[in-house]
Motif scaffolding. Sequence first.
Motif, PDB file in Angstrom:
ATOM      1  N   ASN A 177      20.287 -30.889 -19.129  1.00 45.41           N
ATOM      2  CA  ASN A 177      21.540 -31.316 -19.768  1.00 45.41           C
ATOM      3  C   ASN A 177      21.286 -32.405 -20.815  1.00 45.41           C
ATOM      4  OD1 ASN A 177      20.836 -32.595 -17.227  1.00 45.41           O
ATOM      5  ND2 ASN A 177      22.571 -33.950 -17.549  1.00 45.41           N
ATOM      6  N   LEU A 215      24.264 -26.571 -17.339  1.00 49.59           N
ATOM      7  CA  LEU A 215      23.029 -27.291 -17.674  1.00 49.59           C
ATOM      8  C   LEU A 215      22.738 -28.415 -16.686  1.00 49.59           C
ATOM      9  CD1 LEU A 215      23.595 -27.394 -21.534  1.00 49.59           C
ATOM     10  CD2 LEU A 215      21.939 -25.985 -20.291  1.00 49.59           C
ATOM     11  N   TYR A 237      24.767 -25.258 -30.783  1.00 50.17           N
ATOM     12  CA  TYR A 237      24.382 -25.829 -29.485  1.00 50.17           C
ATOM     13  C   TYR A 237      22.998 -25.324 -29.059  1.00 50.17           C
ATOM     14  CZ  TYR A 237      25.331 -28.319 -25.204  1.00 50.17           C
ATOM     15  OH  TYR A 237      25.290 -29.251 -24.190  1.00 50.17           O
TER      16      TYR A 237
HETATM   17  S1  SF4 Z   1      27.414 -32.211 -18.611  1.00 46.09           S
HETATM   18 FE1  SF4 Z   1      27.072 -30.537 -20.059  1.00 46.09          FE
HETATM   19  S2  SF4 Z   1      28.959 -30.432 -21.260  1.00 46.09           S
HETATM   20 FE2  SF4 Z   1      28.948 -32.439 -20.243  1.00 46.09          FE
HETATM   21  S3  SF4 Z   1      27.996 -33.819 -21.723  1.00 46.09           S
HETATM   22 FE3  SF4 Z   1      26.388 -33.089 -20.388  1.00 46.09          FE
HETATM   23  S4  SF4 Z   1      25.519 -31.319 -21.437  1.00 46.09           S
HETATM   24 FE4  SF4 Z   1      27.543 -31.738 -22.382  1.00 46.09          FE
END
Ligand code: SF4
Length: 333
Positions: A86, A199, A70
């Motif tokens: 994110n 994120l 990740y």
């Molecule tokens: S919110 Fe976070 S865990 Fe959910 S898809 Fe987006 S990056 Fe991935």
Amino acid sequence: MTCALALFSGGLDSILACRVVAEQGITVLAVKFVTPFFGYELLAEEQEYAEKVRELYGIDVVLHDLSEPYFAMLRNPPHGYGKNFNPCIDCKILLLREAKRLMAKYSASFLITGEVIGQRPMSQRRDTLRVIERDSGCTGILLRPLCAKTQEPTFAEREGLVDRERLLDFSGRGRQPQMQLAEEFGLRDYPRPAGGCVLTESDQAKRIAWYYGHYPTVRLNDIRILLFGRHFQLPHGGWLVLGRDAAENARLEELHDPGDYLVYMPERPGPMGVLHDAGHPDDLAAAAGLVVRFGKKMDAASAAATVLFACAGEERTLVAEPLADLIFQEWSL
Ligand code: SF4
């Protein structure tokens, strides 16, 4: 017996997706991937978590730590970032790729997710769902039971492993159908929709983005440290983190890199600090001043304090006055 592997976030949609498929007599194993950005604390209590999920939702769950791949993906996600740091599309691709890899281990015939078409603006549009399938190598083997009837039949439906007629056709942002289905399954104690992924949280995401911008390699414990405490970028490149209470002080001690300084006042209550990249004497002085500033308030006559810097068995001290707020305001991360 047919087995399906489910991507399990712990949110209502993933719970329902597992239950809808399990209702058909299929063994469903839920996999919850964790990284410091989501779910990491569960690793310390995996068994309790699994028992709780089984008791509340009737689902078997295992945890998988995905931190290292990740971290690498987050540096340069091919589909970019969302509003914050994110990388939702590439996050899903990575999770699915890993889930596909685990299929052989768990003798699973297909994968499940709780995605609902149109529910999230970026990652659950019809074209995006296809891209996620394609880039994760999961085209055809990924069943989305909550919106399966809005999609082309997948391998599991075509092969008669699941009865398509008993799958659902949810779409859009509304939550009512999910809540109704939860009611039908007798599920009451389920998590409300909420973040859970740092994120997407603007302050945390900024700090993580800053870290990625400054460090070419990512250290797991650095990421864990980024998510609590007070952070300062010192004028000559040092990164200082101060605990805000006894629990954070203890965590900093536990997580700091042995090559970093631990910084604290040996004779006065105050924060534990971790100083990274302390190459310049002015940064040491600044760190000392910040530790005194956030230490227990003393009357002006005794404001100065001795600050200890400890690293790899070596120690040095500085005597510092509390740093004035105006000086360090712009250093906050
Ligand atoms: S919110 Fe976070 S865990 Fe959910 S898809 Fe987006 S990056 Fe991935």
